[in-house]
Design an enzyme around this catalytic site. Structure first.
Site, PDB file in Angstrom:
ATOM      1  N   ASP A   1       9.832 -10.088   9.694  1.00  0.00           N
ATOM      2  CA  ASP A   1       9.855  -9.343   8.488  1.00  0.00           C
ATOM      3  C   ASP A   1      11.245  -8.488   8.453  1.00  0.00           C
ATOM      4  OD1 ASP A   1       9.259  -8.593   5.882  1.00  0.00           O
ATOM      5  OD2 ASP A   1       8.144  -7.170   6.640  1.00  0.00           O
ATOM      6  N   HIS A   2      12.097  -8.534   7.531  1.00  0.00           N
ATOM      7  CA  HIS A   2      13.206  -7.849   7.464  1.00  0.00           C
ATOM      8  C   HIS A   2      14.291  -7.711   8.532  1.00  0.00           C
ATOM      9  CE1 HIS A   2      12.449  -6.150   3.381  1.00  0.00           C
ATOM     10  NE2 HIS A   2      11.222  -6.047   3.837  1.00  0.00           N
TER      11      HIS A   2
ATOM     12  N   HIS B   1       9.061  -1.258  -1.879  1.00  0.00           N
ATOM     13  CA  HIS B   1       8.165  -0.727  -0.483  1.00  0.00           C
ATOM     14  C   HIS B   1       7.464   0.512  -0.486  1.00  0.00           C
ATOM     15  CE1 HIS B   1      11.149  -3.954   1.172  1.00  0.00           C
ATOM     16  NE2 HIS B   1      10.022  -4.282   1.462  1.00  0.00           N
TER      17      HIS B   1
ATOM     18  N   LYS C   1       5.766   3.344  -5.650  1.00  0.00           N
ATOM     19  CA  LYS C   1       6.563   2.338  -6.056  1.00  0.00           C
ATOM     20  C   LYS C   1       7.143   2.542  -7.729  1.00  0.00           C
ATOM     21  CE  LYS C   1       4.022  -1.274  -3.862  1.00  0.00           C
ATOM     22  NZ  LYS C   1       4.801  -1.361  -2.593  1.00  0.00           N
TER      23      LYS C   1
ATOM     24  N   HIS D   1       8.404  -9.279  -2.156  1.00  0.00           N
ATOM     25  CA  HIS D   1       8.242  -7.935  -1.212  1.00  0.00           C
ATOM     26  C   HIS D   1       7.502  -6.861  -2.007  1.00  0.00           C
ATOM     27  CE1 HIS D   1      10.523  -9.038   2.514  1.00  0.00           C
ATOM     28  NE2 HIS D   1      10.686 -10.021   1.631  1.00  0.00           N
TER      29      HIS D   1
ATOM     30  N   SER E   1       2.218  -4.480  -2.699  1.00  0.00           N
ATOM     31  CA  SER E   1       0.966  -3.751  -2.430  1.00  0.00           C
ATOM     32  C   SER E   1       0.624  -3.173  -3.842  1.00  0.00           C
ATOM     33  CB  SER E   1       0.959  -2.565  -1.258  1.00  0.00           C
ATOM     34  OG  SER E   1       1.035  -3.270  -0.049  1.00  0.00           O
TER      35      SER E   1
ATOM     36  N   ASN F   1       4.321 -10.152  -0.031  1.00  0.00           N
ATOM     37  CA  ASN F   1       4.115  -9.325   1.215  1.00  0.00           C
ATOM     38  C   ASN F   1       3.320  -8.323   0.907  1.00  0.00           C
ATOM     39  OD1 ASN F   1       6.312 -11.111   2.241  1.00  0.00           O
ATOM     40  ND2 ASN F   1       7.463  -9.465   2.790  1.00  0.00           N
TER      41      ASN F   1
ATOM     42  N   ARG G   1      -2.291  -0.368   5.698  1.00  0.00           N
ATOM     43  CA  ARG G   1      -2.024   0.997   6.241  1.00  0.00           C
ATOM     44  C   ARG G   1      -3.142   1.762   5.560  1.00  0.00           C
ATOM     45  NH1 ARG G   1       4.515   2.014   6.886  1.00  0.00           N
ATOM     46  NH2 ARG G   1       4.707   0.166   7.999  1.00  0.00           N
TER      47      ARG G   1
ATOM     48  N   ARG H   1     -13.238   2.752  19.551  1.00  0.00           N
ATOM     49  CA  ARG H   1     -14.221   1.544  19.128  1.00  0.00           C
ATOM     50  C   ARG H   1     -14.864   1.974  17.867  1.00  0.00           C
ATOM     51  NH1 ARG H   1     -17.118  -0.105  24.566  1.00  0.00           N
ATOM     52  NH2 ARG H   1     -17.230   2.012  24.517  1.00  0.00           N
TER      53      ARG H   1
HETATM   54  P1  13P Z   1       4.239  -3.032   0.689  1.00  0.00           P
HETATM   55  O1  13P Z   1       5.011  -1.574   1.194  1.00  0.00           O
HETATM   56  O2  13P Z   1       4.448  -3.046  -0.939  1.00  0.00           O
HETATM   57  O3  13P Z   1       3.178  -3.219   1.360  1.00  0.00           O
HETATM   58  O4  13P Z   1       5.387  -4.212   0.872  1.00  0.00           O
HETATM   59  C1  13P Z   1       5.389  -4.688   2.169  1.00  0.00           C
HETATM   60  C2  13P Z   1       6.616  -5.653   2.334  1.00  0.00           C
HETATM   61  O5  13P Z   1       7.398  -5.937   1.649  1.00  0.00           O
HETATM   62  C3  13P Z   1       6.726  -6.058   3.851  1.00  0.00           C
HETATM   63  O6  13P Z   1       8.054  -6.813   3.746  1.00  0.00           O
HETATM   64  O1  G3H Z   2       8.628  -3.861   4.422  1.00  0.00           O
HETATM   65  C1  G3H Z   2       8.524  -3.052   5.643  1.00  0.00           C
HETATM   66  C2  G3H Z   2       7.039  -3.156   5.978  1.00  0.00           C
HETATM   67  O2  G3H Z   2       6.260  -2.640   5.442  1.00  0.00           O
HETATM   68  C3  G3H Z   2       7.536  -3.041   7.506  1.00  0.00           C
HETATM   69  O3  G3H Z   2       7.442  -1.692   7.939  1.00  0.00           O
HETATM   70  O4  G3H Z   2       9.406  -1.557   9.323  1.00  0.00           O
HETATM   71  O5  G3H Z   2       7.671   0.361   9.200  1.00  0.00           O
HETATM   72  O6  G3H Z   2       7.028  -2.022  10.157  1.00  0.00           O
HETATM   73  P1  G3H Z   2       7.900  -1.042   9.259  1.00  0.00           P
HETATM   74 ZN    ZN Z   3       9.607  -6.210   2.351  1.00  0.00          ZN
END
Ligand code: 13P
Ligand code: G3H
Ligand code: ZN
Length: 308
Positions: free
Chosen positions: A82-83, A180, A184, A211, A214, A254, A260, A281
């Site tokens: 991812d990214h 992200h 948003k 992307h 959420s 995504n 989280r 646990r």
């Molecule tokens: P969210 O922050 O909306 O969950 O997006 C995640 C994302 O795009 C990861 O690449």
């Molecule tokens: O878009 C990014 C994802 O939410 C991953 O986030 O770089 O903090 O792992 P991160």
């Molecule tokens: Zn992303």
């Protein structure tokens, strides 16, 4: 089942009114919660790993955990970077067993973005690995923003066509108003569905990626707020909009922030109600269950449940 690349998953999903969920993974409980949810809902799955996740947990641990999931489960699972922010990172993930990579040159000028994607494509394709690229900047834009400013930020359909043809990428992350994280939108959530339609028409048969998708589910925001920290004004993409977005060419959605929030809400509640709990646990277990329940719900929103 052996791991799969995203290519067959997208070929099957394209135009069928559903998208495959791509969930970010950072540790064992997250992987278990997601995989168990997808198994019970019979949904193909993309587990995605960011540069930060790789730094936190290490490539080797994450790959072994996913190997365990593949051994236990019958699901088709893709392992996606991812990214990715450099050719070197993409190469390392391809060499290290990922089945798909994203190279994110969205911050670069158009020509430099194309050149970087092409370099990754030239390494990835002979090894059977598809490449996701991104064009446009992810941002929630307010109503009053001018059309020209909007055009400068969101994905331009004509440019998208040229970008895909010249870079050779296999899927494209588009900017239509999602962003992200948990904040948003400042006011009402709004996605540019007209633009999405134009991009789909400019690129017939080509898989698109959303992307920043959420929903920032209110039940978890409320729990987080009730039991500790404040998340004032947290706002995500309403589920009705996600359902609309996956009707056409969007084959991958995504999700990280909702994972989280689900985990954190559960852990905050557990500590508030049982301050004497010091057995990991007994707080990570309920957090894994909360995450799993949330993912099962998401798989229905994406309409991917039952698509294995
Ligand atoms: P969210 O922050 O909306 O969950 O997006 C995640 C994302 O795009 C990861 O690449
Ligand atoms: O878009 C990014 C994802 O939410 C991953 O986030 O770089 O903090 O792992 P991160
Ligand atoms: Zn992303």
């Amino acid at each position: 089942m052996p791991k799969v690349s995203t290519k067959p998953l997208f070929e099957k999903a394209y135009g069928k009114g559903y998208a495959v969920g791509a969930f970010n993974v950072n540790n064992m409980e997250i992987i278990q919660g997601i995989v168990e949810a997808a198994e019970e809902e019979k949904a193909p799955l993309i587990l995605q790993i960011s540069k930060g996740a790789r730094k936190y947990a290490r490539h080797e641990y994450l790959m072994k955990l996913i190997d365990a999931a593949l051994e236990i489960s019958d699901l088709p699972i893709a392992i996606h970077l991812d990214h990715g922010d450099s050719f070197e990172l993409c190469k390392s993930c391809i060499d290290g067993g990922f089945t798909s990579v994203m190279i994110d040159g969205s911050h670069l000028p158009f020509e430099e973005n194309i050149a970087l994607v092409k370099k990754v494509v030239d390494y990835a394709h002979p090894r059977g690995i598809p490449v996701e690229a991104e064009l446009g900047r992810l941002a929630g834009i307010e109503e009053h923003v001018s059309v020209s400013d909007r055009d400068a930020i969101y994905t331009n359909p004509k440019e998208a066509k040229e970008f895909v043809e010249r870079s050779g990428c296999d899927s494209l992350a588009v900017a239509i108003g999602t962003s992200h994280g948990a904040y948003k939108f400042k006011s009402e959530p709004k996605l540019d569905f007209e633009r999405l339609k134009q991009i789909e028409e400019a690129l017939p048969g080509f898989p698109l990626v959303l992307h920043g998708a959420s929903t920032v589910l209110p039940e978890f925001v409320e729990l987080c707020n009730k039991y500790g920290g404040q998340l004032p004004g947290a706002k995500g993409v309403p589920e009705e909009m996600i359902k609309q977005a996956v009707q056409g060419a969007v084959c991958k959605v995504n999700i990280d922030t909702d994972l989280r929030l689900a985990m954190t809400a559960s852990i905050r509640k557990e500590f508030a109600e049982n301050p004497a709990n010091f057995d990991p646990r007994h707080y990570l277990g309920p957090a894994r269950q909360a995450l799993k329940d949330m993912v099962k719900h998401k798989l229905h929103v994406l309409n991917v449940a039952g698509k294995v």
